[in-house]
Design an enzyme around this catalytic site. Structure first.
Site, short mmCIF file in Angstrom:
data_model
loop_
_atom_site.label_atom_id
_atom_site.label_comp_id
_atom_site.label_asym_id
_atom_site.label_seq_id
_atom_site.Cartn_x
_atom_site.Cartn_y
_atom_site.Cartn_z
N GLU A 15 -1.35 -0.61 -9.35
CA GLU A 15 -1.34 0.62 -8.57
C GLU A 15 -1.31 1.84 -9.49
O GLU A 15 -1.07 1.74 -10.69
CB GLU A 15 -0.11 0.68 -7.64
CG GLU A 15 -0.27 -0.04 -6.31
CD GLU A 15 -1.16 0.71 -5.32
OE1 GLU A 15 -1.74 1.76 -5.70
OE2 GLU A 15 -1.29 0.24 -4.18
N ASN A 144 0.20 6.54 1.59
CA ASN A 144 -0.55 6.05 0.44
C ASN A 144 -1.31 7.19 -0.23
O ASN A 144 -0.77 8.28 -0.37
CB ASN A 144 -1.48 4.91 0.87
CG ASN A 144 -1.33 3.69 -0.01
OD1 ASN A 144 -1.20 3.80 -1.23
ND2 ASN A 144 -1.36 2.52 0.58
N ASP A 194 -6.66 2.99 0.56
CA ASP A 194 -5.46 2.88 -0.28
C ASP A 194 -5.39 4.13 -1.16
O ASP A 194 -5.50 5.24 -0.66
CB ASP A 194 -5.52 1.58 -1.08
CG ASP A 194 -4.15 1.08 -1.52
OD1 ASP A 194 -3.27 1.92 -1.83
OD2 ASP A 194 -3.95 -0.14 -1.58
#
Length: 291
Positions: A15, A144, A194
């Site tokens: 991430e 997100n 995302d």
């Protein structure tokens, strides 16, 4: 545009890629393995720091330090010594909530969202130069990807659960957001938007979880392109490289069956996509905050 695997990380949940212009290096996290990675594209070498907790987001503090969003704390990481120093504890209003994606705005305020196991119990926070925390948005589920338009008049926020990217009017001076509207609605698909990044033309590049691709939309929300990837779950994107034209892409292997991993053997790896776009340099934490 060509996609390259630049590091076979096999991360559980890669991430928050972050390009450090001063170092010409990419920092990124493997959230569930508690790791902050430091990737040097000049050498192809990657090293990591074990920070001892779920780490979901990072931001630049200065050349040698990063801001970390841990499970329920903010901390500094010294990338020379590896020392982690926590300095703020969240008291979330709901159980089973943790920090998720975050980013600094041009004024050095750190925006950090949360993810909740129950629908509409996540929130978006803003950490200000005076050391205070403000709730900026509520009734989210998976707060997100977030970012700002090049002219800083629009703020973007993803809620992955309803498959939507929202746009808000943004006041750069006060740091306030208002007039939320759905800019990109992918609820008719199985994919979830995302992490995202904005280029100098105002286009929105977002990783599509379960979509095997990265998508690009213009500022009006019109889809311009989808670039296929060899992994099912890309997670986030950022521009890097000497010209900020390389799009770095993190990915995840978490939750995939053995069959799905065999279909996407590079799940969890780090990728680079050469583009014709140019990104906006990452903003650092305000020096007024730094202790």
């Amino acid at each position: 545009m060509t996609v390259q695997i630049v590091f076979d990380a096999r991360a559980r949940l890669g991430e928050c890629p972050l390009w450090n212009v001063d170092r010409q290096q990419l920092f990124w996290v493997d959230a569930y393995n508690h790791r902050v990675h430091q990737f040097d594209p000049a050498t192809g070498q990657d090293r990591f720091f074990d920070v001892g907790d779920i780490v979901s987001a990072i931001a630049i503090v200065d050349r040698d330090r990063l801001l970390l969003a841990l499970r329920d704390r903010l901390a500094y990481l010294n990338v020379e010594s590896g020392e982690v120093t926590a300095f703020y504890q969240f008291n979330f209003p709901y159980p089973n909530t943790r920090c998720n994606d975050g980013k600094c705005d041009a004024q050095g305020r750190f925006w950090i969202g949360t993810v909740s196991e129950t629908a509409k119990q996540a929130e978006l926070y803003r950490y200000d130069p005076d050391g205070s925390i403000r709730v900026m948005e509520t009734e989210l589920t998976i707060s997100n990807g977030l970012g700002w338009s090049p002219d800083r008049s629009t703020f973007y926020l993803t809620d992955s659960a309803p498959h939507k990217i929202y746009a808000y009017d943004f006041n750069a001076e006060t740091g306030t957001i208002q007039n939320r509207r759905t800019l990109i609605d992918l609820s008719s698909e199985a994919v979830e938007p995302d992490g995202l990044s904005i280029d100098t033309q105002g286009n929105i590049w977002t990783a599509l979880w379960n979509g095997w691709c990265v998508a690009c939309f213009d500022a009006a929300g019109k889809e311009l392109d989808r670039i296929n990837l060899p992994v099912q779950r890309p997670t986030s994107v950022t521009f890097g490289g000497s010209n900020l034209s390389d799009l770095y892409i993190t990915s995840a292997s978490v939750g995939l069956s053995q069959k799905e991993i065999q279909q996407g053997f590079n799940a969890g790896d780090l990728f680079r996509l050469s583009t014709n776009a140019q990104g906006i340099p990452s903003h650092a934490l305000s020096s007024a905050i730094i202790e």
